[in-house]
Write a protein that holds these residues in place. Structure first.
Motif, mmCIF file in Angstrom:
data_model
loop_
_atom_site.group_PDB
_atom_site.id
_atom_site.type_symbol
_atom_site.label_atom_id
_atom_site.label_comp_id
_atom_site.label_asym_id
_atom_site.label_seq_id
_atom_site.Cartn_x
_atom_site.Cartn_y
_atom_site.Cartn_z
ATOM 1 N N LEU A 197 0.718 -1.380 -0.007
ATOM 2 C CA LEU A 197 0.211 0.014 0.099
ATOM 3 C C LEU A 197 0.384 1.303 0.153
ATOM 4 O O LEU A 197 0.232 2.089 -0.532
ATOM 5 C CB LEU A 197 -1.012 0.431 1.524
ATOM 6 C CG LEU A 197 -1.885 -1.110 1.136
ATOM 7 C CD1 LEU A 197 -2.918 -1.173 1.939
ATOM 8 C CD2 LEU A 197 -2.690 -1.154 0.067
ATOM 9 N N ARG A 198 2.312 1.131 0.503
ATOM 10 C CA ARG A 198 2.828 2.584 0.729
ATOM 11 C C ARG A 198 3.350 2.923 -0.384
ATOM 12 O O ARG A 198 4.194 3.811 -1.179
ATOM 13 C CB ARG A 198 3.853 2.232 1.361
ATOM 14 C CG ARG A 198 5.121 1.188 0.934
ATOM 15 C CD ARG A 198 6.962 0.807 2.109
ATOM 16 N NE ARG A 198 6.777 0.118 1.091
ATOM 17 C CZ ARG A 198 6.912 -1.604 1.988
ATOM 18 N NH1 ARG A 198 6.395 -1.741 2.476
ATOM 19 N NH2 ARG A 198 8.337 -1.953 1.272
ATOM 20 N N SER A 199 2.362 1.852 -2.062
ATOM 21 C CA SER A 199 3.117 2.572 -2.834
ATOM 22 C C SER A 199 2.858 4.023 -3.561
ATOM 23 O O SER A 199 2.844 4.098 -4.687
ATOM 24 C CB SER A 199 3.187 0.855 -4.245
ATOM 25 O OG SER A 199 4.185 0.202 -4.092
ATOM 26 N N GLY A 200 1.822 4.274 -3.103
ATOM 27 C CA GLY A 200 1.008 5.377 -3.294
ATOM 28 C C GLY A 200 -0.310 4.672 -4.027
ATOM 29 O O GLY A 200 -0.741 3.747 -3.905
ATOM 30 N N LEU A 201 -1.021 5.833 -4.819
ATOM 31 C CA LEU A 201 -2.269 5.491 -5.333
ATOM 32 C C LEU A 201 -2.153 4.258 -6.639
ATOM 33 O O LEU A 201 -3.091 3.633 -6.545
ATOM 34 C CB LEU A 201 -2.503 6.440 -6.175
ATOM 35 C CG LEU A 201 -4.050 6.926 -7.352
ATOM 36 C CD1 LEU A 201 -4.998 6.497 -6.243
ATOM 37 C CD2 LEU A 201 -4.241 8.569 -7.331
ATOM 38 N N PHE A 202 -0.642 4.051 -7.482
ATOM 39 C CA PHE A 202 -0.789 2.953 -8.192
ATOM 40 C C PHE A 202 -0.870 1.611 -8.000
ATOM 41 O O PHE A 202 -1.974 0.462 -8.073
ATOM 42 C CB PHE A 202 0.595 3.243 -8.872
ATOM 43 C CG PHE A 202 1.055 1.802 -9.483
ATOM 44 C CD1 PHE A 202 0.293 1.934 -10.977
ATOM 45 C CD2 PHE A 202 1.552 0.603 -9.355
ATOM 46 C CE1 PHE A 202 0.168 0.378 -11.767
ATOM 47 C CE2 PHE A 202 1.896 -0.900 -9.423
ATOM 48 C CZ PHE A 202 1.043 -0.232 -11.022
ATOM 49 N N GLY A 203 -0.179 1.486 -5.919
ATOM 50 C CA GLY A 203 -0.648 0.112 -5.176
ATOM 51 C C GLY A 203 -2.094 0.100 -4.652
ATOM 52 O O GLY A 203 -2.035 -0.615 -4.779
#
Length: 259
Positions: A97-103
């Motif tokens: 989830l820490r990958s941001g919006l893409f994640g």
């Protein structure tokens, strides 16, 4: 594959209730506009029937057995479930989830595939429970029957029969038609005959019995062509409270009446 499995699980009871209508009982197809079987016409089992083992008893009787029906289905669906869930896991494990919006979007897109994987596992468990049901065995004097004649059959349940509360055995005839719809085909089935052979409760530890199998005189014989099919079968349904119901369908061949 998942949709078909879920429909099979939840349609068994509903279809059985639909077949309880008394107006269907003892109806014969009689003369139909279906063309007589030619070179391409051949008898076959209904396409919705699971694997049935056929053998011979020492006395020469034809023995139909439901063994391996649920087990083979559980193995096939289970292997596909493992493959499906492994692919989904590999696709989602490196997307924190820490990958941001893409994640977040990637995980939301993968959620339906996770639900499908869970559904496949649920169907596998259902089939494994069904594999613990009794084995249904039916003995017939020969492999085929003609309209108007009566054959004495013997039935029995082997193993785990104590969980079956009620048992019903029916003779059913289905008319199946395949219609071309563009590049696809639409398959329709109509029940034209249904006769009760056995209806019992309080089966005991080793239930068995005999029944008379009769196809009405003038009824259409078994046959299959590219677009039409007449399929006869012995349908066995056992209700098991708080368990997977027992269901087995044994196709039989009905020969044409002598000219």
């Amino acid at each position: 594959m998942t949709v078909s499995g879920v429909r099979l699980v939840f349609s068994g009871k509903a279809s059985r209730q639909g077949l309880e209508r008394p107006d269907i009982e003892r109806r014969g197809l009689g003369t139909t506009p279906l063309r007589p079987p030619g070179r391409l016409a051949r008898w076959s089992r209904p396409r919705d029937v699971a694997l049935v083992v056929q053998s011979r008893t020492p006395s020469g009787q034809v023995l139909l057995s439901s063994k391996r029906m649920y087990l083979i289905g559980a193995i096939v669906v289970g292997l596909f479930a493992l493959f499906w869930n492994a692919v989904v896991f590999l696709a989602l494990r490196d997307t924190p989830l820490r990958s941001g919006l893409f994640g977040v979007i990637w995980l939301l897109l993968g959620l339906p595939f996770v639900v499908v994987g869970v559904g496949l596992l649920a169907v596998t468990v259902y089939l494994l429970l069904g594999a613990l049901n009794p084995i249904v065995e039916i003995e017939l004097p020969r492999e085929s029957i003609r309209p108007g004649e009566t054959l004495e059959i013997r039935w029995r349940l082997r193993g785990g029969a104590g969980r079956i509360a009620t048992l019903g055995i029916w003779l059913e005839g289905n008319e199946i038609a395949v219609h071309a719809v563009g590049t696809d085909s639409d398959r329709e089935s109509r029940l034209f005959h249904r006769a009760t052979l056995v209806k019992r409760s309080a089966l005991g530890p080793r239930p068995d019995g005999r029944a008379g199998l009769q196809v009405p005189a003038g009824a259409m014989h078994s046959f299959r062509s590219p677009h039409n099919e007449i399929a006869w079968a012995i349908d066995v349904h056992g209700h098991a409270p708080r368990w997977v119901d027992l269901r087995a369908v044994f196709p039989i061949r009905v020969e044409a009446e002598p000219a």
